[in-house]
Design a protein around this motif. Structure first.
Motif, PDB file in Angstrom:
ATOM      1  N   GLU A 282       0.842  -1.194   0.000  1.00 25.09           N
ATOM      2  CA  GLU A 282       0.000   0.000   0.000  1.00 25.09           C
ATOM      3  C   GLU A 282       0.874   1.239   0.000  1.00 25.09           C
ATOM      4  OE1 GLU A 282      -3.332   0.724   2.081  1.00 25.09           O
ATOM      5  OE2 GLU A 282      -4.073  -1.312   2.190  1.00 25.09           O
ATOM      6  N   ARG A 283       0.422   2.231  -0.765  1.00 21.36           N
ATOM      7  CA  ARG A 283       1.106   3.508  -0.746  1.00 21.36           C
ATOM      8  C   ARG A 283       0.557   4.336   0.408  1.00 21.36           C
ATOM      9  NH1 ARG A 283       0.612   6.729  -5.850  1.00 21.36           N
ATOM     10  NH2 ARG A 283      -1.568   6.439  -5.402  1.00 21.36           N
ATOM     11  N   ALA A 284       1.407   5.131   0.982  1.00 15.65           N
ATOM     12  CA  ALA A 284       0.961   6.008   2.053  1.00 15.65           C
ATOM     13  C   ALA A 284       0.067   7.090   1.458  1.00 15.65           C
ATOM     14  CB  ALA A 284       2.157   6.632   2.753  1.00 15.65           C
ATOM     15  N   ARG A 285      -1.064   7.323   2.074  1.00 16.61           N
ATOM     16  CA  ARG A 285      -1.990   8.349   1.590  1.00 16.61           C
ATOM     17  C   ARG A 285      -1.627   9.677   2.202  1.00 16.61           C
ATOM     18  NH1 ARG A 285      -7.897   5.639   2.085  1.00 16.61           N
ATOM     19  NH2 ARG A 285      -7.735   4.317   0.265  1.00 16.61           N
ATOM     20  N   ASP A 286      -1.715  10.691   1.414  1.00 19.68           N
ATOM     21  CA  ASP A 286      -1.564  12.014   1.982  1.00 19.68           C
ATOM     22  C   ASP A 286      -2.934  12.471   2.484  1.00 19.68           C
ATOM     23  OD1 ASP A 286      -2.827  12.500  -0.388  1.00 19.68           O
ATOM     24  OD2 ASP A 286      -1.397  13.987  -1.110  1.00 19.68           O
ATOM     25  N   ALA A 287      -2.952  13.503   3.260  1.00 21.50           N
ATOM     26  CA  ALA A 287      -4.187  13.948   3.902  1.00 21.50           C
ATOM     27  C   ALA A 287      -5.231  14.401   2.889  1.00 21.50           C
ATOM     28  CB  ALA A 287      -3.880  15.073   4.879  1.00 21.50           C
ATOM     29  N   TRP A 288      -4.808  14.930   1.764  1.00 22.17           N
ATOM     30  CA  TRP A 288      -5.762  15.459   0.794  1.00 22.17           C
ATOM     31  C   TRP A 288      -6.583  14.351   0.142  1.00 22.17           C
ATOM     32  CZ3 TRP A 288      -7.932  19.859  -0.135  1.00 22.17           C
ATOM     33  CH2 TRP A 288      -8.614  20.066  -1.326  1.00 22.17           C
ATOM     34  N   SER A 289      -5.975  13.207  -0.157  1.00 22.35           N
ATOM     35  CA  SER A 289      -6.689  12.141  -0.858  1.00 22.35           C
ATOM     36  C   SER A 289      -7.356  11.144   0.094  1.00 22.35           C
ATOM     37  CB  SER A 289      -5.740  11.392  -1.785  1.00 22.35           C
ATOM     38  OG  SER A 289      -4.752  10.730  -1.022  1.00 22.35           O
ATOM     39  N   ASP A 290      -7.245  11.343   1.378  1.00 25.21           N
ATOM     40  CA  ASP A 290      -7.814  10.420   2.345  1.00 25.21           C
ATOM     41  C   ASP A 290      -9.330  10.594   2.425  1.00 25.21           C
ATOM     42  OD1 ASP A 290      -8.183   8.599   4.328  1.00 25.21           O
ATOM     43  OD2 ASP A 290      -7.247   9.787   5.916  1.00 25.21           O
ATOM     44  N   PRO A 291     -10.116   9.538   2.138  1.00 24.37           N
ATOM     45  CA  PRO A 291     -11.573   9.667   2.205  1.00 24.37           C
ATOM     46  C   PRO A 291     -12.087   9.994   3.599  1.00 24.37           C
ATOM     47  CG  PRO A 291     -10.959   7.620   1.128  1.00 24.37           C
ATOM     48  CD  PRO A 291      -9.711   8.247   1.648  1.00 24.37           C
ATOM     49  N   ALA A 292     -11.343   9.647   4.623  1.00 23.39           N
ATOM     50  CA  ALA A 292     -11.776   9.950   5.988  1.00 23.39           C
ATOM     51  C   ALA A 292     -11.826  11.455   6.235  1.00 23.39           C
ATOM     52  CB  ALA A 292     -10.834   9.284   6.996  1.00 23.39           C
TER      53      ALA A 292
END
Length: 69
Positions: free
Chosen positions: A37-47
């Motif tokens: 898994e790639r680390a998600r940045d805050a902008w693309s995080d659905p949460a």
């Protein structure tokens, strides 16, 4: 990367094909595994979207869409 031909006299097309194979193998060796898994940045995080309430539709909804919640 240095590639040296020790036997034969390859054509430029044969040399380009051999180089393409070597470069593809080198790129595959350094690529992360398919299941990693790639680390998600805050902008693309659905949460991030679910963290606050979305404005309700209706009169004045456009004004509530950009204000502090």
């Amino acid at each position: 990367m240095v590639i040296k031909v020790v036997r034969g006299n390859p054509t430029p097309e044969e040399l380009a094909a051999a180089l393409a194979v070597v470069r593809a193998r080198a790129a595959a060796a350094t690529a992360p595994p398919p299941g990693a898994e790639r680390a998600r940045d805050a902008w693309s995080d659905p949460a991030r979207i679910a963290a606050h309430r979305l404005p309700q539709a209706g009169p004045g909804a456009w004004a509530r869409s950009y204000g502090p919640q």
